[in-house]
Motif scaffolding. Sequence first.
Motif, PDB file in Angstrom:
ATOM      1  N   GLU A 291      10.479 -10.947  13.657  1.00 16.56           N
ATOM      2  CA  GLU A 291      11.044 -10.391  14.880  1.00 16.56           C
ATOM      3  C   GLU A 291      12.156 -11.275  15.466  1.00 16.56           C
ATOM      4  O   GLU A 291      12.526 -11.125  16.634  1.00 16.56           O
ATOM      5  CB  GLU A 291       9.944 -10.198  15.930  1.00 16.56           C
TER       6      GLU A 291
ATOM      7  N   HIS B  28       6.755 -12.286  22.830  1.00 14.34           N
ATOM      8  CA  HIS B  28       6.558 -10.888  22.412  1.00 14.34           C
ATOM      9  C   HIS B  28       5.095 -10.717  22.037  1.00 14.34           C
ATOM     10  O   HIS B  28       4.560 -11.469  21.224  1.00 14.34           O
ATOM     11  CB  HIS B  28       7.453 -10.565  21.214  1.00 14.34           C
TER      12      HIS B  28
ATOM     13  N   PRO C  61       8.771  -2.524  12.719  1.00 15.97           N
ATOM     14  CA  PRO C  61       8.730  -3.968  12.959  1.00 15.97           C
ATOM     15  C   PRO C  61       9.673  -4.737  12.040  1.00 15.97           C
ATOM     16  O   PRO C  61       9.715  -4.504  10.838  1.00 15.97           O
ATOM     17  CB  PRO C  61       7.263  -4.325  12.688  1.00 15.97           C
TER      18      PRO C  61
END
Length: 215
Positions: free
Chosen positions: A75, A94, A137
Amino acid sequence: MSEITTVRDQIASCAKSMFDRGLTHGSTGNISARLSDGSLLVTPTGSSMGFLDPGRISHLSASGDLLSGDRPTKEMPLHSAFYDTRAMTGAVVHLHSCHSVALSLLPDIDPENVLPPLTAYGIMQLGKVRLLPFFVPGDPAMGDAVRGLAGKRSAVLLANHGPVVAGKSLEAAVNAMEELEATARLAMLLRGANATVLNADQIDRIVDRFDVDWT
């Protein structure tokens, strides 16, 4: 003790605290923090926030090269987008926290500001939280979506995925993330209850008193 060792330990401690309290689970969630030289410390890909080895936390140069530790979270586009568009960002958190994710699934939330004005602290610590669409993702398009906000949001909620919060420090980012999840939990508990939310005048007073970006 060096700055990199200190901050690695702080990341591991904050991550474990959030994991132990059920704010994240399994190998979900990631944290990054910016050091004084502009380099980043980032939790590794596939790691559990409850069992981080501080020495294996990724250390990336300001240009994104891996200097030490394991490979960083997939990410990274999310994290980089906040650092690049909000100069005051010192850390990014996150999570896949349950109530925030649940809120992102509801059809009647305001995408410009997903959190109802329930408490002063949600407004003070988060400002308006934008709902972003679903991304697979690791998709770099998540970072592009954050960049599209031009630094005007410190927190976003990824639909069917989870919240992302930037703060001036690691402590500030963690506190704001916890406030987001707490407010989302309140919002879910109060659905259908005709709760008394803060009115426009009360919101304006909070925004003025604490210099909140409410645009």
